[in-house]
Scaffold this motif. Structure first.
Motif, short mmCIF file in Angstrom:
data_model
loop_
_atom_site.label_atom_id
_atom_site.label_comp_id
_atom_site.label_asym_id
_atom_site.label_seq_id
_atom_site.Cartn_x
_atom_site.Cartn_y
_atom_site.Cartn_z
N ARG A 187 -7.79 1.23 -10.14
CA ARG A 187 -8.34 1.01 -8.79
C ARG A 187 -9.76 0.47 -8.92
O ARG A 187 -10.65 1.15 -9.45
N THR A 208 -5.62 -2.82 -8.88
CA THR A 208 -5.38 -2.24 -7.55
C THR A 208 -6.65 -2.32 -6.73
O THR A 208 -7.73 -1.90 -7.17
N LEU A 252 0.85 6.65 -7.04
CA LEU A 252 -0.34 7.35 -7.52
C LEU A 252 -0.19 8.86 -7.31
O LEU A 252 -0.55 9.65 -8.19
N ALA A 253 0.33 9.25 -6.15
CA ALA A 253 0.52 10.68 -5.89
C ALA A 253 1.55 11.27 -6.85
O ALA A 253 1.37 12.38 -7.38
N THR A 305 2.19 1.87 -3.42
CA THR A 305 1.09 2.11 -4.36
C THR A 305 0.59 3.55 -4.24
O THR A 305 0.43 4.26 -5.24
N GLU A 306 0.35 4.00 -3.01
CA GLU A 306 -0.14 5.36 -2.80
C GLU A 306 0.90 6.40 -3.21
O GLU A 306 0.57 7.45 -3.77
N ARG A 307 2.15 6.11 -2.93
CA ARG A 307 3.23 7.03 -3.32
C ARG A 307 3.28 7.17 -4.84
O ARG A 307 3.42 8.28 -5.38
N ARG A 325 0.13 11.89 -10.38
CA ARG A 325 -0.62 13.15 -10.47
C ARG A 325 0.34 14.34 -10.53
O ARG A 325 0.15 15.27 -11.32
N PRO A 350 0.79 -1.23 0.00
CA PRO A 350 0.00 0.00 0.00
C PRO A 350 0.82 1.28 0.00
O PRO A 350 0.49 2.22 -0.72
N ALA A 351 1.87 1.35 0.81
CA ALA A 351 2.64 2.60 0.90
C ALA A 351 3.24 2.98 -0.44
O ALA A 351 3.17 4.15 -0.87
N GLN A 396 -5.64 -0.71 -1.61
CA GLN A 396 -4.31 -0.10 -1.61
C GLN A 396 -3.18 -1.04 -2.05
O GLN A 396 -2.02 -0.65 -2.06
N HIS A 397 -3.51 -2.28 -2.39
CA HIS A 397 -2.51 -3.20 -2.91
C HIS A 397 -2.62 -3.25 -4.44
O HIS A 397 -3.72 -3.30 -4.98
#
Length: 439
Positions: free
Chosen positions: A369, A402, A236-237, A232-234, A240, A229-230, A405-406
């Protein structure tokens, strides 16, 4: 086994379905979606829910009798089969996926879908495998969700049955002007080339020392990776922030990994084909069926090209294609011509010609997602994996989804074109490139 025959479905396969129908006659061409669950899942619970999802989705109760032209029917189609195997370890499901992507379906009998329950005490995997000619990858995600809903205690089953849909190309509308003439030319040319293929195959074999593997013996390989998750979110950010997309970044990482695996040369020539979802364009929502197009790019990595620049370069034409109605009409015209030349495309001499001047052919399919619930009564959906058979012309295909968050990533490869050890190295290097992009 009981048959499921409510309603009547009699229509000729559309052009894309006809292409896949011919491909599957040469080798399995399947999609496999895996739901990773926590909670107790009994065999009886799954079996009781399966008829409800088969009633909901028309193509899950279809077969294709041996007629010309091929058409869907609902005559005496059995219930969807379920196989139950013990979950001996956390990775037991991987072997089942490998088996499902390579196991053919009997289209004349049907159904063209099946389920496997990898059953454990507190964790299980529910695997949905189906022939690609009846559905894209998102279709399987919706079916698994509907099945989980139907399995909820006190549930009335999934939502009501969906209506029959015409072939995808009928939703697109008419092909480009002149397609009919080109179809005639392609059909006649294909007939001539098929007659000449035995000679052409022998000639091309003399120029290529690579041993030929008969199409019926080719099986797809499968390598699996998971992004936490960490990260994945990084990613995605950062997508953007860098005006890119996860799809573009995944393509860039795969392209870098494949380029580095090739014999050293100045600028390898690689094609990468992206699958594009077209469901929103036609309002088909969560129907089970084929609602995707494809876009192919010819890529040469620029010297010292920055990862995000490469990601944007891959993303830009995909964004443009989604906004252009002409893209869909062009796709329809191309697929109609492809339906008339599938037999030629499968010939060894043609496959060798297709790869002339190319160092590699890659594929990319990212579901993004997934908008699915995590809780279904006493069951929790912890992850979704997307995999399947790989078309014969691709070296390796990256397939990702996705959820929670995985990001689950499958690397699907052709053993005649790529050794398993190479596929594993490319999978690991792709993840390294993603980690490098996140720093």
């Amino acid at each position: 086994m009981k048959s499921v025959t409510p309603g009547r479905m009699e229509r000729v396969l559309g052009p894309t379905e006809q292409v896949f129908y011919k491909v599957r006659q040469q080798r399995p061409f399947n999609v496999v979606i895996t739901a990773r669950l926590s909670g107790g899942v009994s065999e009886a619970r799954v079996r009781e829910a399966l008829p409800a999802i088969q009633r909901r989705h028309p193509l899950l109760r279809a077969n294709i009798p041996p007629r010309s032209p091929p058409r869907f029917s609902r005559a005496n189609v059995p219930e969807i089969p379920l196989q139950v195997v013990p979950r001996e370890s956390a990775d037991s499901w991987l072997a089942q996926v490998q088996q499902q992507i390579n196991a053919p379906f009997d289209a004349s009998r049907g159904p063209l879908a099946r389920f496997v329950l990898v059953q454990g005490d507190s964790h299980s995997e529910l695997i949905c495998g189906y022939d690609h000619l009846i559905g894209d990858a998102l279709s399987g995600c919706f079916v698994l969700r509907d099945l989980l809903k139907a399995m909820e205690p006190g549930s009335n089953g999934p939502p009501p049955p969906l209506q029959d849909r015409p072939a995808y190309e009928d939703l697109i509308g008419p092909p480009l002007p002149g397609t009919g003439v080109l179809n005639t030319v392609v059909s006649r040319g294909s007939s001539v080339l098929m007659r000449a293929s035995p000679v052409l195959n022998r000639l091309s074999a003399r120029l290529d020392s690579t041993p030929e593997t008969p199409a019926e013996e080719v099986r797809s390989g499968f390598a699996y990776r998971r992004v936490e998750p960490a990260l994945t979110e990084r990613l995605l950010a950062l997508c953007r922030e860098n005006k890119s997309s996860l799809h573009g970044l995944l393509g860039a990482a795969l392209l870098v990994a494949r380029t580095e695996s090739l014999a050293p040369r100045k600028k390898p020539v690689i094609t990468i084909t992206s699958a594009l979802d077209a469901r929103e364009r036609f309002g088909v929502g969560e129907d089970f069926g084929l609602y995707t197009t494809g876009k192919t790019h010819l890529m040469r990595l620029k010297a010292q090209e920055e990862r995000w620049e490469l990601s944007r370069r891959l993303r830009a034409p995909l964004v443009a294609a989604r906004k252009q109605p002409l893209h869909l009409r062009t796709f329809r015209s191309a697929i109609e011509m492809s339906s008339r030349s599938v037999d030629i495309a499968a010939q060894p001499w043609m496959q060798r010609c297709t790869r002339l001047g190319l160092d590699s052919m890659l594929g990319l399919s990212n579901l993004g997602r997934l908008n699915l619930n995590a809780r279904y009564g006493d069951l929790t959906l912890e992850g979704v994996n997307f995999s399947g058979s790989v078309a014969s012309h691709f070296d390796i295909v990256l397939a990702s989804a996705t959820f929670a968050q995985h990001m689950d990533i499958s690397f699907l490869y052709n053993p005649p074109l790529m050794a398993p050890e190479m596929a594993e190295r490319i999978a690991s290097r792709t993840l390294e490139v993603l980690n490098e992009a996140a720093r």
